[in-house]
Structures are given as C-alpha cells and as structure tokens.
Design a protein around this motif. Structure first.
Motif, PDB file in Angstrom:
ATOM      1  N   LEU A 165       8.195  -7.438 -14.888  1.00  0.00           N
ATOM      2  CA  LEU A 165       6.764  -7.370 -14.302  1.00  0.00           C
ATOM      3  C   LEU A 165       5.669  -7.798 -15.528  1.00  0.00           C
ATOM      4  N   ARG A 166       4.824  -8.813 -15.404  1.00  0.00           N
ATOM      5  CA  ARG A 166       3.748  -9.164 -15.998  1.00  0.00           C
ATOM      6  C   ARG A 166       2.597  -9.352 -15.283  1.00  0.00           C
ATOM      7  N   GLY A 167       1.377  -9.676 -15.838  1.00  0.00           N
ATOM      8  CA  GLY A 167       0.066  -9.916 -15.286  1.00  0.00           C
ATOM      9  C   GLY A 167      -0.209  -8.509 -14.586  1.00  0.00           C
ATOM     10  N   LYS A 168      -1.398  -8.663 -13.702  1.00  0.00           N
ATOM     11  CA  LYS A 168      -1.917  -7.597 -13.390  1.00  0.00           C
ATOM     12  C   LYS A 168      -2.467  -7.906 -11.862  1.00  0.00           C
ATOM     13  N   LEU A 169      -2.409  -6.719 -11.047  1.00  0.00           N
ATOM     14  CA  LEU A 169      -2.866  -6.904  -9.426  1.00  0.00           C
ATOM     15  C   LEU A 169      -4.086  -7.559  -9.292  1.00  0.00           C
ATOM     16  N   GLN A 170      -4.299  -8.330  -8.305  1.00  0.00           N
ATOM     17  CA  GLN A 170      -5.658  -8.622  -7.897  1.00  0.00           C
ATOM     18  C   GLN A 170      -6.021  -7.477  -7.067  1.00  0.00           C
ATOM     19  N   PRO A 171      -7.549  -7.511  -6.926  1.00  0.00           N
ATOM     20  CA  PRO A 171      -8.266  -6.636  -5.864  1.00  0.00           C
ATOM     21  C   PRO A 171      -7.665  -6.589  -4.619  1.00  0.00           C
ATOM     22  N   TYR A 172      -7.522  -5.451  -4.043  1.00  0.00           N
ATOM     23  CA  TYR A 172      -6.882  -5.133  -2.427  1.00  0.00           C
ATOM     24  C   TYR A 172      -5.609  -5.542  -2.772  1.00  0.00           C
ATOM     25  N   VAL A 173      -5.049  -5.632  -3.759  1.00  0.00           N
ATOM     26  CA  VAL A 173      -3.531  -5.552  -3.734  1.00  0.00           C
ATOM     27  C   VAL A 173      -2.953  -4.406  -4.501  1.00  0.00           C
ATOM     28  N   SER A 174      -1.863  -3.830  -3.998  1.00  0.00           N
ATOM     29  CA  SER A 174      -1.288  -2.540  -4.664  1.00  0.00           C
ATOM     30  C   SER A 174       0.103  -2.487  -4.687  1.00  0.00           C
ATOM     31  N   GLY A 175       0.707  -1.189  -5.208  1.00  0.00           N
ATOM     32  CA  GLY A 175       2.071  -1.233  -5.286  1.00  0.00           C
ATOM     33  C   GLY A 175       2.893  -1.537  -3.860  1.00  0.00           C
ATOM     34  N   LYS A 176       2.241  -1.298  -2.740  1.00  0.00           N
ATOM     35  CA  LYS A 176       2.847  -1.261  -1.530  1.00  0.00           C
ATOM     36  C   LYS A 176       3.242  -2.821  -1.290  1.00  0.00           C
ATOM     37  N   ASP A 177       2.180  -3.593  -1.659  1.00  0.00           N
ATOM     38  CA  ASP A 177       2.317  -5.153  -1.478  1.00  0.00           C
ATOM     39  C   ASP A 177       3.495  -5.721  -2.612  1.00  0.00           C
ATOM     40  N   VAL A 178       3.507  -4.951  -3.803  1.00  0.00           N
ATOM     41  CA  VAL A 178       4.493  -5.443  -4.812  1.00  0.00           C
ATOM     42  C   VAL A 178       6.095  -4.951  -4.115  1.00  0.00           C
ATOM     43  N   ILE A 179       6.146  -3.835  -3.593  1.00  0.00           N
ATOM     44  CA  ILE A 179       7.521  -3.477  -3.124  1.00  0.00           C
ATOM     45  C   ILE A 179       7.897  -4.348  -1.915  1.00  0.00           C
ATOM     46  N   LEU A 180       7.053  -4.580  -0.986  1.00  0.00           N
ATOM     47  CA  LEU A 180       7.390  -5.426   0.068  1.00  0.00           C
ATOM     48  C   LEU A 180       7.682  -6.959  -0.316  1.00  0.00           C
ATOM     49  N   HIS A 181       6.995  -7.244  -1.328  1.00  0.00           N
ATOM     50  CA  HIS A 181       7.243  -8.659  -1.850  1.00  0.00           C
ATOM     51  C   HIS A 181       8.341  -8.815  -2.319  1.00  0.00           C
ATOM     52  N   ILE A 182       8.988  -7.659  -3.174  1.00  0.00           N
ATOM     53  CA  ILE A 182      10.088  -7.721  -3.657  1.00  0.00           C
ATOM     54  C   ILE A 182      11.531  -7.596  -2.541  1.00  0.00           C
ATOM     55  N   ILE A 183      11.088  -6.937  -1.812  1.00  0.00           N
ATOM     56  CA  ILE A 183      12.188  -6.543  -0.391  1.00  0.00           C
ATOM     57  C   ILE A 183      12.213  -7.803   0.142  1.00  0.00           C
ATOM     58  N   GLY A 184      10.966  -8.747   0.633  1.00  0.00           N
ATOM     59  CA  GLY A 184      11.259  -9.800   1.236  1.00  0.00           C
ATOM     60  C   GLY A 184      11.899 -10.773   0.349  1.00  0.00           C
ATOM     61  N   MET A 185      11.797 -10.777  -1.067  1.00  0.00           N
ATOM     62  CA  MET A 185      12.493 -11.501  -1.829  1.00  0.00           C
ATOM     63  C   MET A 185      14.206 -11.465  -2.041  1.00  0.00           C
ATOM     64  N   ILE A 186      14.801 -10.201  -2.184  1.00  0.00           N
ATOM     65  CA  ILE A 186      15.866  -9.817  -2.224  1.00  0.00           C
ATOM     66  C   ILE A 186      16.586  -9.319  -0.952  1.00  0.00           C
ATOM     67  N   GLY A 187      15.853  -8.790   0.001  1.00  0.00           N
ATOM     68  CA  GLY A 187      16.426  -8.456   1.299  1.00  0.00           C
ATOM     69  C   GLY A 187      16.753  -6.957   1.248  1.00  0.00           C
ATOM     70  N   VAL A 188      17.112  -6.405   2.538  1.00  0.00           N
ATOM     71  CA  VAL A 188      17.069  -5.118   2.648  1.00  0.00           C
ATOM     72  C   VAL A 188      18.544  -4.760   1.987  1.00  0.00           C
ATOM     73  N   ASP A 189      19.423  -5.505   1.718  1.00  0.00           N
ATOM     74  CA  ASP A 189      20.579  -5.068   1.032  1.00  0.00           C
ATOM     75  C   ASP A 189      20.712  -5.621  -0.296  1.00  0.00           C
ATOM     76  N   GLY A 190      19.531  -6.144  -0.863  1.00  0.00           N
ATOM     77  CA  GLY A 190      19.675  -7.141  -1.991  1.00  0.00           C
ATOM     78  C   GLY A 190      19.992  -6.222  -3.387  1.00  0.00           C
ATOM     79  N   ALA A 191      19.790  -4.836  -3.266  1.00  0.00           N
ATOM     80  CA  ALA A 191      20.197  -3.880  -4.412  1.00  0.00           C
ATOM     81  C   ALA A 191      20.943  -2.715  -3.987  1.00  0.00           C
ATOM     82  N   LEU A 192      22.117  -3.124  -3.174  1.00  0.00           N
ATOM     83  CA  LEU A 192      22.753  -1.973  -2.528  1.00  0.00           C
ATOM     84  C   LEU A 192      23.580  -1.406  -3.706  1.00  0.00           C
TER      85      LEU A 192
END
Length: 430
Positions: A165-192
């Motif tokens: 991870l690098r950079g910093k979150l924008q206003p009104y963006v949080s950890g929830k957005d980060v993990i949803l972004h990651i799950i959207g990127m790798i899928g629900v079995d991407g880290a099986l």
C-alpha cells in the motif's frame, strides 16, 4: 527460505524454528472464541468428547451477540447453554446483556487480543484481529470444542499474498472501500486459504479502525487471515488495554508470496458491492440511480466509534429520505455511551433513524432489520449473499458508513462527497 509474518507467528506457537506453506502443525493458542450461535455446538461437542476441564478460563471468550437480547425461545436456550457452561468453568470473559458487544469489536476494545498472538474463533470473521498484528482465523465449532479443552489447534500453514500500500485515502474513503476494492480486484476466492499480508508506506496512514475493517473482510476474498505490521498506530491502540507482554513479528525480506499487488490508496473511490457477492463491486460514480428501502450502519465490520462519527456528521441537521428505514447499531456498550456523550444518538433520532443496543441482528438476517421480497438495503455489513438479510428476493448493497449515511438521506445509493456539500436544514426555533 524466509517466512511471512503469519508463518513466523505459527512457527513460534508450534515451537518450531521454521515452517513452510502446506505444512501441518499443532499450535498453542492465546484465545479461543465462540458466540451464541456457534458456542452451543462447541459446548455440545466438548461434553460429547468427555472433557471435564478447560485449558485456561482466562483464555476463552464467549460473546452473546447474534440474537441478543434474545429474539425468541430458541435463541434464549442457546444463550442459556453458553451461560451455564461459563458458570461451570468460571469463564472470565463471558459477555451477555448489559456488558456485551459485537464480538470482533468487543475483544480488541477489551484488550483480549494482542500483537503476535494466535487466536481462533467459531466465527468466520475472527480474522479481524490481524489488524493488531495477530494471527487470527475462523474455524469450526468442533475445533473450538477441542481448543477449549487443550489450548491447541491443528493448522495447515498458509501461503501468502502481499498487498503493498502507498499513498493516502481521499476524504470520505475508508478501510471499507479499500477491502471492497481488493475483493472486486481478486474475487471472492482470490486469496483462498492464503494469508493476506498488508505492507508498504500507505499502512501508516490507515487508522486502527480502517485496519480492523480490512482484516474483518479478508474471509470474503477466501483468505485464511488478514494481517498488518505492528507500528506506532498499533502500539498506541494497545497501550493501556492490557499489561501482558507481546512479541512483534516481521516478514523476512526473502519471504515468498503467491502474488504481490501494488495499491495506491489515493486512487480508491467510494465503492459499493452489488448483490449477490462481495466481489461485484462498483465505484460510486458507476452505481446509477438505485432506490433503496433500508440502511443499516453497524456490525463487526463498521460499528465502531469512527463509523458512528462518520454517519452522525453526515446525518446531523438532515432528515432521512421518506420511506427509508435507517437502523444504527453501535458495536459495543462503550461505543454506545460515547455516542450519547457526543450527541450522536440525538442526531440520529432527530433525523428519523432508530438506534439499537449492540447486536449482529440484521447482518445475518436474524432480526432488527429483516428485508421483504423486492426490498433493497445499503448496509455496512460484510456479506450480501442471496437471502442474507431476509427474503431471497431482497438485495443487499455493501458500502462504507459514509456511503450508507449519504444514501439514507437521498433515498438511493449516493456519493457522500456530493451529499456533504448540500446545505443542511436549519433546526426550527422553539
């Protein structure tokens, strides 16, 4: 060969100098957790096996949170089973009505989990505690039964994926957005059955609540666990919560990873997961015009004080949209009290929300917010499977507290950055 952070914790708890991905080990445990749904099953297996003692009454936690206060006779019987077990073995960490909270918010708050520890729980979101630099994972109720008696569990050592991870979150963006972004990127079995290990300069900009949220949803990508390095943010959170010693583990420079993802936090937008899988993610600008019937802000994912603060600041001085039911659930009694002190409860009620005592209730379609056929809910919870919050014809959209609160006001999925700029209604003079 180097080891990952998770592998080092497991090796130490197994009394081994080295472990490798795929290796079977027996590890000592620092904490064993169950709740009012899984606990009775574990207790039944405990008794069936003929165990007559627990390994350490201070290292077992029974948290009544899913159907508390009891919603029906069945849930009352389940809690009674846990209550009687706790009395039988004088369990130190039994949490019931009046002192309870949602387990994965309550245990860190109480200082029951610390850096470098090994924790299992009969709940899939036990992976939350990786935010503190601990190895924690969900297991079956039978495994918990054996662990309560022996203080040990068998594991297959997981391989790992690194998220740099690098950079910093924008206003009104949080950890929830980060993990949803990651799950959207790798899928629900991407880290099986892999450890999701977070590193890089961007970690320092994430709050402890951000990290807890991210690790909480590691399981939604199939992960065995999620884990963050121990830094100043971690140490500040742990200070004063417990007085026992802890050990900090760091991944070796030559640790092996199945994949490495580079993520610039500043690029992440408010993100929404559409029905019926967490991987079905959309950035807020691509959500379209989706009207909603209900909003839930709470759960083990987003019921912490910072989540309440975000929601209250968005909602204060405004009214929720006509026809939208908004349910606010602080995750623990302490968080509830802090919300009262800050005036958030009054803000919520004045806006047309209802506020509940801590409970998992609606997250799993238990109570306190069941959906009817065709209804849509924006929720800060962690799963949106078919029928997760009620009727199989209902729909759940996963989002951050900021998006959920903005959507409550607009009556449709909304961008919190836009809603925040709209003028608030002035309170009428007496």
């Amino acid at each position: 060969m180097g080891m990952t952070m998770t592998q080092k914790i497991l090796a130490d708890h197994a009394g081994l100098e080295q472990v490798a991905a795929g290796q079977l080990i027996e590890a000592k445990l620092d904490l064993v957790l169950a709740n009012d749904i899984t606990g009775p099953v574990s207790i039944g297996e405990f008794d069936k096996a003929g165990f007559d003692s627990v390994f350490d009454k201070s290292r077992i936690a029974l948290v009544m949170d899913h159907f508390i206060p009891n919603k029906d006779i069945k849930s009352a019987e389940q809690c009674k089973t846990c209550r009687m077990f706790s009395r039988r073995f004088d369990i130190d960490n039994y949490f019931d009505v009046g002192e309870m909270g949602i387990e994965h918010a309550l245990l860190p708050e109480k200082g029951l989990v610390y850096a470098g520890e090994a924790v299992i729980g009969a709940d899939s979101h036990t992976c939350t505690y990786g935010a503190l630099g601990a190895f924690s994972t969900g297991v079956g109720s039978t495994d918990v039964a054996a662990a309560m008696a022996t203080g040990k569990a068998w594991f297959k050592v997981p391989s790992a994926i690194k998220f740099h991870l690098r950079g910093k979150l924008q206003p009104y963006v949080s950890g929830k957005d980060v993990i949803l972004h990651i799950i959207g990127m790798i899928g629900v079995d991407g880290a099986l059955y892999r450890s999701m290990e977070f590193s890089g300069p961007g970690v320092a900009s994430l709050t402890m609540d951000d990290r807890l949220t991210i690790c909480n949803m590691a399981i939604e990508a199939g992960g065995k666990n999620g884990i963050f390095p121990v830094d100043d943010v971690t140490l500040k959170y742990m200070k004063g919560r417990v007085d026992r010693d802890f050990k900090v583990y760091e991944a070796d420079d030559d640790a092996e990873y199945d994949a490495i993802y580079d993520i610039d936090l500043s690029d992440i937008e408010p993100t929404v997961s559409f029905p019926h899988l967490p991987e079905n993610t959309h950035e807020i600008g691509d959500c379209g015009d989706i009207e909603i019937d209900q909003v839930v802000i709470g759960s083990c994912t987003n019921g912490r004080f910072s989540d309440m603060k975000t929601a209250a600041e968005m909602i204060k001085g405004r009214k929720v949209a006509k026809g939208v039911r908004v349910i606010i659930i602080p995750a623990t009694q302490e968080i509830y009290k802090e919300c009262i002190k800050k005036g958030y409860i009054e803000d919520f009620i004045d806006a047309g929300c209802v506020v509940s005592t801590p409970t998992c209730g609606p997250c799993l379609g238990g109570y306190m917010g069941i959906l009817a056929d065709g209804e849509r809910c924006v929720s800060t919870t962690n799963r949106n499977f078919v029928g997760r919050m009620g009727h199989t014809g209902s729909e759940v959209y996963l989002a951050s507290p900021a998006v959920a609160a903005a959507s409550a006001i607009e009556g449709k999925i909304a961008d919190p950055r836009i809603v925040a700029k709209k003028p608030k209604k002035q309170k009428a003079e007496d």
